[in-house]
Scaffold this active site. Structure first.
Site, short mmCIF file in Angstrom:
data_model
loop_
_atom_site.label_atom_id
_atom_site.label_comp_id
_atom_site.label_asym_id
_atom_site.label_seq_id
_atom_site.Cartn_x
_atom_site.Cartn_y
_atom_site.Cartn_z
N CYS A 186 0.85 -1.19 0.00
CA CYS A 186 0.00 0.00 0.00
C CYS A 186 0.89 1.24 0.00
CB CYS A 186 -0.91 0.00 1.22
SG CYS A 186 -1.94 1.49 1.34
N GLN B 172 -4.21 11.80 15.05
CA GLN B 172 -4.39 11.98 13.61
C GLN B 172 -3.50 11.02 12.81
OE1 GLN B 172 -4.27 14.37 15.81
NE2 GLN B 172 -6.17 15.49 15.51
N CYS C 131 -14.11 16.84 10.69
CA CYS C 131 -13.73 15.95 9.58
C CYS C 131 -14.93 15.62 8.70
CB CYS C 131 -13.10 14.67 10.14
SG CYS C 131 -14.19 13.74 11.23
#
Length: 458
Positions: free
Chosen positions: A159, A284, A407
């Site tokens: 990834c 985060q 968010c």
């Protein structure tokens, strides 16, 4: 319009979930993996009263903003919905998404600026949560992200949006779990050992905290040996923890975590402060982009206040409170997660900070009980936003300024509308790109309490 109908359309814009929007005779069609200005041949896959879904059969004329994804798994993996769109245009699309939500849901006349770009657009994701399953015949362990709109796991070997060490650790777990008799989780039968692998990687040190989420209530001998094997294999692994989750739920982490070997945290550096991040603590996923947000809030407070008293609500490990404490007289951080507060307490001691006060309590409950007033209130709620009760209490406690970090543009717009209807004034909104190549976007809104200034609300 019927299922399997084939149409030629042009994509007008993106929805707030990152799908392309086209129209046929005024009827809205949502198209997967589509970019504005694409001219496409599509097949209808679903029809409802108000809209249809479709997939692309042929790209007849690609958008000038369409690019080749840098990940071979982009089309089958549900993690990077916008990776086939050039990054600068992704930022513009996200700006439009925020503007659409603020205008249509909130009713505000305010221009949204371009999002602040992420400093990294590859290897930026420093938290990885892979669901785990097992094949029926070969009993091979699968770990990766879910395919869109499904619970079918895409077995991801590489990834590019996460540090390479994550691929290496996940592959080691896939291969070695068989040697230790650790089975993958079967969601339908609620059986098997390993449900998720959660990795936290420090951008500052490169150290990794590995957490195995298991369908059991205690560490059994084979599992303990497996944890020790992972810890011994990787010098970058600071510790291996086991999280216990035996519930039939989509929630990844259970309430209890045990550190089997090494340390139960990694250290992260934000601005000039060192933080400790545990298995269950919120932090985060993109530390470099998060630092941009903290700098923005810190600078706003520094430029507009002198030694203010600040409430840091929905605080997590008190990242906002600790980041701005040098420019505040007093900071009160409130967070309901006990482990986050414990880690925040360690951070205060580690950084020799004396003007941050911690409360392990639900934000709404704290606001209801306290009689203190605050020059600035920082709200950083989860995606669902704030309750009206929380907003009412925030207005009661704030002397003049609320900084709302969100968010989710839709719930932000809803909550801003409520505050505006109560007489508040929206001063500004600044988006920040935290999740590159996805439709997600962070925003920092500055709100002023009722005064003589005109409102930006329609």
């Amino acid at each position: 319009m019927n299922i399997h109908d084939e149409l030629t359309v042009k994509i007008e814009k993106l929805s707030n979930l990152g799908t392309g929007i086209a129209r046929a005779d005024g009827f809205v069609i949502f198209v997967e993996n589509a970019c504005p200005e694409d001219e496409l041949k599509i097949k209808i896959t679903k029809v409802t009263k108000n809209y249809a879904n479709a997939k692309i059969i042929e790209i007849m004329k690609p958008s000038p903003h369409r690019v080749e994804p840098f990940c071979a798994m982009q089309k089958v993996c549900g993690a990077c919905q916008l990776q086939f769109i050039d990054y600068d245009y992704q930022l513009e699309l996200k700006r439009q998404m925020v503007e659409d939500a603020i205008h249509s849901i909130g009713g505000f006349n305010i221009e949204i600026p371009k999002p602040v770009a992420s400093p990294q657009i590859k290897a930026y994701r420093h938290k990885v949560q892979y669901p785990v399953s097992q094949t029926k015949v070969s009993k091979r362990i699968l770990a990766g992200y879910y395919k869109p709109q499904s619970h079918e796991i895409v077995n991801i070997k590489h990834c590019p949006i996460q540090p390479e060490i994550c691929d290496e650790i996940i592959e080691f777990i896939r291969v070695k779990s068989f040697d230790f008799g650790i089975s993958g989780y079967n969601e339908k039968k609620h059986a098997g050992d390993l449900r998720h692998v959660v990795l936290r990687v420090s951008a500052a040190t490169g150290k990794v905290l590995v957490t195995l989420v298991v369908n059991t209530k205690k560490v059994f001998p084979r599992l303990k040996d497996f944890c020790n094997e992972i810890f011994a294999e990787f010098k970058t692994v600071s510790g291996v923890c086991v999280n216990f989750n035996t519930k039939k739920t989509n929630v990844i982490l259970g309430a209890q975590t045990e550190c089997v070997c090494g340390k139960d945290f990694i250290k992260e550096r934000i601005l000039d402060k060192t933080f400790r991040i545990g298995a269950n603590t919120f932090f985060q996923v993109n530390p470099k982009s998060a630092e941009n947000i903290f700098s923005y809030v810190k600078n706003y407070i520094k430029e507009n206040f002198e030694n203010p008293v600040v409430l840091d609500a929905y605080a997590g490990v008190a990242t906002f409170g600790i980041s701005i404490c040098d420019d505040a007289g007093k900071v009160v951080s409130v967070e309901e997660n006990k482990e986050s507060i414990e880690k925040a307490r360690e951070v205060l001691e580690l950084n020799d900070i004396n003007n941050v006060e911690l409360h392990n309590m639900d934000t709404a409950l704290y606001c209801k009980k306290t009689k203190r007033k605050f020059d600035v209130i920082i709200l950083d709620p989860p995606r669902k936003g704030c309750t009206q009760q929380s907003l009412d209490e925030t207005m009661r406690l704030a002397k003049g300024t609320i900084i709302y970090v969100s968010c989710n543009p839709a719930t932000l717009a809803r909550d801003l509308k409520y505050l505006c209807e109560k007489g508040c004034r929206l001063e500004s909104i600044q988006p920040f790109d935290m999740f590159c190549h996805t439709y997600h976007i962070e925003n920092v809104a500055v709100i002023k309490l009722p005064d003589s200034s005109s409102s930006l609300c329609n």
